[in-house]
Design a protein around this motif. Structure first.
Motif, PDB file in Angstrom:
ATOM      1  N   GLU A  79     -13.952 -19.170  10.053  1.00  0.00           N
ATOM      2  CA  GLU A  79     -14.664 -17.957  10.850  1.00  0.00           C
ATOM      3  C   GLU A  79     -13.857 -17.559  11.984  1.00  0.00           C
TER       4      GLU A  79
ATOM      5  N   HIS B 101     -20.246  -1.956  10.727  1.00  0.00           N
ATOM      6  CA  HIS B 101     -19.102  -2.328  10.203  1.00  0.00           C
ATOM      7  C   HIS B 101     -17.674  -2.218  10.346  1.00  0.00           C
TER       8      HIS B 101
ATOM      9  N   THR C 210     -12.687  -5.505  11.666  1.00  0.00           N
ATOM     10  CA  THR C 210     -13.375  -5.837  10.735  1.00  0.00           C
ATOM     11  C   THR C 210     -13.487  -5.111   9.619  1.00  0.00           C
TER      12      THR C 210
ATOM     13  N   HIS D 173     -26.499 -10.820   8.950  1.00  0.00           N
ATOM     14  CA  HIS D 173     -25.451 -10.132   9.242  1.00  0.00           C
ATOM     15  C   HIS D 173     -25.373  -8.956   8.221  1.00  0.00           C
TER      16      HIS D 173
ATOM     17  N   ARG E 213     -21.333  -8.963   6.444  1.00  0.00           N
ATOM     18  CA  ARG E 213     -20.456 -10.191   7.068  1.00  0.00           C
ATOM     19  C   ARG E 213     -19.599  -9.634   8.320  1.00  0.00           C
ATOM     20  N   THR E 214     -19.751  -8.294   8.524  1.00  0.00           N
ATOM     21  CA  THR E 214     -19.049  -7.647   9.708  1.00  0.00           C
ATOM     22  C   THR E 214     -20.099  -7.502  11.051  1.00  0.00           C
TER      23      THR E 214
ATOM     24  N   THR F  37     -20.962  -5.086  13.641  1.00  0.00           N
ATOM     25  CA  THR F  37     -20.210  -4.699  14.694  1.00  0.00           C
ATOM     26  C   THR F  37     -21.070  -4.225  16.051  1.00  0.00           C
TER      27      THR F  37
ATOM     28  N   THR G 207     -19.295 -10.773  17.636  1.00  0.00           N
ATOM     29  CA  THR G 207     -19.717 -10.944  16.494  1.00  0.00           C
ATOM     30  C   THR G 207     -18.877 -12.054  15.714  1.00  0.00           C
TER      31      THR G 207
ATOM     32  N   VAL H 210     -16.846 -13.341  12.001  1.00  0.00           N
ATOM     33  CA  VAL H 210     -16.598 -12.637  10.608  1.00  0.00           C
ATOM     34  C   VAL H 210     -15.762 -13.684   9.880  1.00  0.00           C
TER      35      VAL H 210
ATOM     36  N   ALA I  64     -11.957 -11.501   6.363  1.00  0.00           N
ATOM     37  CA  ALA I  64     -12.414 -10.037   6.296  1.00  0.00           C
ATOM     38  C   ALA I  64     -11.920  -9.595   7.479  1.00  0.00           C
ATOM     39  N   VAL I  65     -10.882 -10.223   8.344  1.00  0.00           N
ATOM     40  CA  VAL I  65      -9.957  -9.808   9.586  1.00  0.00           C
ATOM     41  C   VAL I  65      -8.921  -9.544   9.418  1.00  0.00           C
TER      42      VAL I  65
END
Ligand code: NAD
Ligand code: ZN
Length: 414
Positions: free
Chosen positions: A75, A107, A131, A179, A182-183, A185, A190, A192, A196-197
């Motif tokens: 993460e 997001h 993200t 979340h 899973r972003t 923003t 945050t 992530v 997802a980055v």
């Protein structure tokens, strides 16, 4: 090559590359950026910061103090610098996209890596990142297929509201906060998953590039990458908001000869025309169904139709606006859960194509950084989509402007 060609080459790079995955990502994977003992100054401590929380469906956002735990293995904790407000965020708040409450929405984000968990090696503290709601794990059936992008590790359909280990990293007043895809923003910090980055160029202007996380790849990519709009073609775009405007830009860059824009908010028309729309239609002012009017205007129907609203009636109108034989209809808008499309079944054999598309069909971590680079090289422009910029603590005003139909994209600045 004219500038439009450069643009298409740049944005279509990932798919046209004969080698898969593209060189850039293989390099990134083989090269470990991790600096032992230097994960970050903030490693292993919980951060208290401000975040916008939606406590329930259709309730106003409230800015609260939240605790953001340190990142676990795989993460990344990110200090947000900007976030756009997307139609999907509004869907989340209204329950049109089912999620769990209370949650931190948002997001379409850009930020700087603050700290990383064990095993993270594609980004390091200090990196500029975006993200992305669709991760790219590079292991699942979608990621391994040359055309697939809807990674199996996404958390949209359905949304658990939790990180990949099934727990949340946010708490507020002792309560667990979920979340959003899973972003999440709409918060100063945050967490992530690394998958997802998307790491982006150090020169990226952070007050703008957040739109490269969703609106631009979604809309522009739907036209240039997924539909592959052809020069001289006729297009119709349903919905002239943030996504629809980016679609119009993609149709124009691809050399479409006519772009029909459809929206019930006529305030959107002047900007849409500036981006390339040639004819504007307000379905509420028409005496006939809009698809019939599009058929009459074009004689045979359009080559490409895009739906960027999220209503079944406009999805059907987009489909019925297409040329019977070679028309392609792309659905980008997210329809409410359990809604069904009712299409006249017989004409399906005629050849029209119906296709859904998420984030422009791009493999997000490979392709989105390339779109940012194309922007820095002036081959693609996200600036016309940004109508407003407001400090994060004015998020209520930002949503008021959005609901009043005044914004294309309002960017929140942290
Ligand atoms: P937006 O609110 O900025 O734009 C929607 C536009 O549709 C507005 O201009 C509005 O006036 C217009 N509209 C509303 N009802 C209409 C009707 N009946 N007829 C004609 N026009 C109408 O939202 P956005 O950010 O552009 O998002 C559009 C859709 O795309 C949403 O459903 C969103 O969830 C979806 N989306 C999909 C993806 C994807 O990857 N597939 C990504 C982001 C957003
Ligand atoms: Zn979005």
């Amino acid at each position: 090559m004219d500038p439009g060609d450069y643009l298409l080459v740049a944005l279509d790079l990932c798919i046209r590359s004969e080698e898969w995955p593209p060189l850039v990502s293989r390099h990134a994977r083989n090269h470990s950026y991790k600096m032992k003992g230097q994960k970050s100054e903030g490693e292993n401590h919980t951060i208290t910061c401000r975040a916008a929380i939606a406590w329930a469906t259709n309730s106003p956002l409230s800015i609260e103090e939240v605790q953001v735990e340190p990142p676990k293995a795989g993460e990344v904790r990110i200090k947000m610098t900007s976030s756009g407000i997307c139609g999907s965020d509004d869907h989340v708040l209204k329950g049109i996209i089912p999620v769990k409450f209370p949650l931190i929405p948002g997001h379409e984000g850009a930020g700087i890596v603050e700290s990383i968990g064990d095993g993270v090696n594609s980004v390091k503290p200090g990196d500029k990142v975006l993200t992305v709601i669709i991760p790219q794990c590079r292991e699942c059936s979608s990621c391994l297929h040359p055309r697939g992008n809807f990674c199996e590790k996404q958390d949209i359909l359905p949304s658990s509201g939790l990180m990949m280990d099934g727990t949340s990293r946010f708490t507020c007043k002792g309560k667990k906060i979920y979340h959003s895809f899973r972003t999440s923003t709409f918060t100063e910090y945050t967490i992530v998953p690394e998958i997802a980055v998307a790491k982006i160029d150090d020169a990226s202007p952070m007050d703008k590039v957040c739109l490269m996380s969703c609106a631009m790849p979604t809309g522009y990519g739907a036209a240039v990458h997924s539909a592959k709009v052809t020069p001289g073609s006729i297009c119709v775009v349903f919905g002239l908001g943030g996504i629809g405007s980016a679609i119009v830009m993609g149709c124009k860059a691809s050399g479409a000869s006519r772009i029909i824009g459809v929206d019930i908010n006529e305030e959107k028309f002047p900007r849409a025309k500036a981006l390339g729309v040639t004819d504007c239609l307000n379905p509420q002012k028409l005496k006939k169904p809009v698809q019939q009017v599009v058929m009459e205007m074009t004689g045979v129907g359009v080559d490409f139709a895009f739906e960027a609203i999220g209503l079944t009636e406009t999805m059907i109108a987009a489909w019925e606006s297409c040329h019977l034989s070679y028309g392609v209809c792309l659905i980008i808008g997210v329809a409410p859960p359990n809604s069904k499309l009712s299409l006249d079944a017989t004409p399906i054999i005629t050849g029209r194509i119906l296709k859904g598309v998420c984030l422009g069909e791009y493999k997000t971590r490979d392709c989105i950084p390339q779109i940012v680079t194309a922007y820095l090289q002036h081959k693609v422009n996200v600036d016309p989509l940004i109508t407003h910029q407001l400090p994060f603590d004015q998020i209520h005003k930002a949503f008021e402007l959005y609901h009043a139909g005044k914004t294309i994209r309002c960017v929140l600045l942290f």
